[in-house]
Design an enzyme around this catalytic site. Sequence first.
Site, PDB file in Angstrom:
ATOM      1  N   LYS A  52       0.856  -1.203   0.000  1.00  0.00           N
ATOM      2  CA  LYS A  52       0.000   0.000   0.000  1.00  0.00           C
ATOM      3  C   LYS A  52       0.886   1.246   0.000  1.00  0.00           C
ATOM      4  O   LYS A  52       1.933   1.269   0.661  1.00  0.00           O
ATOM      5  CB  LYS A  52      -0.894  -0.042   1.237  1.00  0.00           C
ATOM      6  CG  LYS A  52      -1.945   1.060   1.296  1.00  0.00           C
ATOM      7  CD  LYS A  52      -2.832   0.855   2.522  1.00  0.00           C
ATOM      8  CE  LYS A  52      -3.895   1.916   2.674  1.00  0.00           C
ATOM      9  NZ  LYS A  52      -4.761   1.673   3.841  1.00  0.00           N
ATOM     10  N   SER A 127      -9.568   1.592   3.129  1.00  0.00           N
ATOM     11  CA  SER A 127      -8.767   2.369   2.211  1.00  0.00           C
ATOM     12  C   SER A 127      -7.720   1.552   1.441  1.00  0.00           C
ATOM     13  O   SER A 127      -7.135   2.050   0.483  1.00  0.00           O
ATOM     14  CB  SER A 127      -8.044   3.475   2.978  1.00  0.00           C
ATOM     15  OG  SER A 127      -7.181   2.909   3.947  1.00  0.00           O
ATOM     16  N   SER A 151      -9.490  -0.818   7.333  1.00  0.00           N
ATOM     17  CA  SER A 151      -9.052  -0.646   5.942  1.00  0.00           C
ATOM     18  C   SER A 151      -8.422  -1.858   5.285  1.00  0.00           C
ATOM     19  O   SER A 151      -8.136  -1.815   4.086  1.00  0.00           O
ATOM     20  CB  SER A 151      -8.070   0.515   5.848  1.00  0.00           C
ATOM     21  OG  SER A 151      -8.790   1.717   5.773  1.00  0.00           O
TER      22      SER A 151
HETATM   23  N1  GLN Z   1     -12.604   3.788   6.777  1.00  0.00           N
HETATM   24  C1  GLN Z   1     -11.971   4.239   7.987  1.00  0.00           C
HETATM   25  C2  GLN Z   1     -11.598   5.694   7.861  1.00  0.00           C
HETATM   26  O1  GLN Z   1     -11.952   6.260   6.897  1.00  0.00           O
HETATM   27  C3  GLN Z   1     -10.807   3.375   8.307  1.00  0.00           C
HETATM   28  C4  GLN Z   1      -9.590   3.749   7.559  1.00  0.00           C
HETATM   29  C5  GLN Z   1      -8.431   2.858   7.856  1.00  0.00           C
HETATM   30  O2  GLN Z   1      -8.561   1.823   8.484  1.00  0.00           O
HETATM   31  N2  GLN Z   1      -7.285   3.324   7.441  1.00  0.00           N
HETATM   32  O3  GLN Z   1     -10.975   6.271   8.704  1.00  0.00           O
END
Ligand code: GLN
Length: 455
Positions: A52, A127, A151
Amino acid sequence: MSDAKAVADRLVKSKRLNALLTPSKELRSALTAQAAAARPTGVLYGMPVAVKDNICTLEFTTTCGSRILEGYRSPYEATAVTKLKAAGALIAGKTNCDEFAMGSSTEHSAYGRVVHPLDKTRVPGGSSGGSAALVGAGALPAALGSETGGSVRQPASFCGVVGIKPTYGRVSRYGLVAFGSSLDQIGVLGRSVHDAARVLSVISGRDPRDATCEDRDPLRLPTVPESLQGFVIGLPREYFPTELDPAVRRACDRAVRLLRDLGAAVREVSLPHTAYAVPTYYVIAPAEASSNLARYDGVRYGPRFDGHADLRGLYRATRGQGFGAEVRRRILVGTYVLSAGFYDAYYRRAQQMRALIAQDFRNVFDRGVDLLFTPTTPSPAFKAGEKLSDPIAMYMSDIFTVTANLAGVPAISLPIGRVKGLPIGGQLIGQAFLEDEMLEAAYALERVVPATDES
Ligand code: GLN
C-alpha cells in the site's frame, strides 16, 4: 516461485482496476532487480507482495494517494518491507489507496478511484482498495495494507479475499505513514488464510525502531486443526442488527452452522458499547490525524504550491491544494475536537468510551469466550459514487471493524459466501496476541465454507 517477468505481466494486465500506482516500466525493472537479489532460502522466496502506498519503500515513490506527496521518495523503508525482502519476497509495486488511508471505498485517492475486480460499477472498499483489488483479481497471492479502522478487512470482504489486522504492537509501524498512531497497524490481504498468515508471520515481531511494537518473537503459524472442539465462539448480538443485509445474515448463519459442525461451542454474547464505536472512532482518528498531518507544509515533503509572499500563504496554498476534501474534513474535525473549548466534550469523552469498548471485549473473553464471529461489513460492495456525498453513510460501513482497532485486538475477515456474484466476508475477532487461535479457527472455517456459492 513465479519469475519476475510473469509477475509483472499479470500485474500489468490488471491495469484497468487502477489498483497499482507504479508505472509498468518501473515495475518491470524493479521486479527484475529484486528477483536477482532475492535470497533463495527465504520462506517467501519469489512471492510477489504489493505494498500500500502509505508504507515507505526505497524502490518506489510513497504518495499515500495524495497530491501533497506526489513524487515523494522516502530515504528509508518500512521495517515490514525490509523483513519481506529478507524473506525473499518481491515488492511488486505500490497500491492505490484513499488519501492518507482515510476512506472506505478508495474513491478518495488523488490518483483516481480503484475499480472492483468483479464489477466495474462498484468500489473495492477501502482504504486498502488497491491491494484488495489486485489480490481479488488473482494478480498476486498477497499484499500489504494498513488498518486504522478496518481498511484491510473491509476491502478484503468486498473483494472476496482474506484480510488480517494484527494486534496493536504485533507489527512494527516504522515506515507506515502515520494517520491515527494509537490505532494504526500494517495488515495483510491474501488469497487464502495461509497466504495472508505467512506474510503476517514474516513482518511481525520486535523492532527497536518502533517503541509501540511489542518485544515479542514473530508470530508462529498454527497448523490446520482437525476440528474446533474446545473452542467457544461468541456471537455479539450488537453485530447482527435487524437492518443487517439479509444476504449477509444468511451467509453468517451458514458460517455459524459450519463452526458448530466443526465442534465449536457457539453462544450469544453482548458488547454493550458497540453503538458508540463509530462516533468514538471518528473523534479519535481525526484528532490524531490532525496532529500527524501537520508536517505536510510544503517545506519538508512533496511539492510546494508557491507564489505567496509569506509563510502562512505558503502553508495555506500547499495544504489547500495538496490535500483532498476528505483529508481536509478530518483535519478540521480533529482540530475542533482537540481545541481548548471542546476537548472535554469530545476528545476526553471519546477516550473514556474507547476504554469501555476495550473493556467490553475483555469481559467476554474473561468469561470463557475464545473468539467472536461477526459479519465484516453490513452489506456487500456498494456502487461507486453511492456514498461519496454522504460522509456519515461512508463512515457507517466501518461499523463492525472499528471496534477491534479501538480495543487493539486482532481480527480477520474471510470470504463466507456471495450474493449476486458479490463476495460477503465473515469476521473472527481474537484476543490480544492470540492470533494463532484466531488463525486456527479461520483455517478450519475456510476449509469447509463454500465461499463462492450464493449463500
Ligand atoms: N474507513 C476508515 C476511515 O476512513 C478506516 C480507515 C483505515 O482503516 N485506514 O478512517
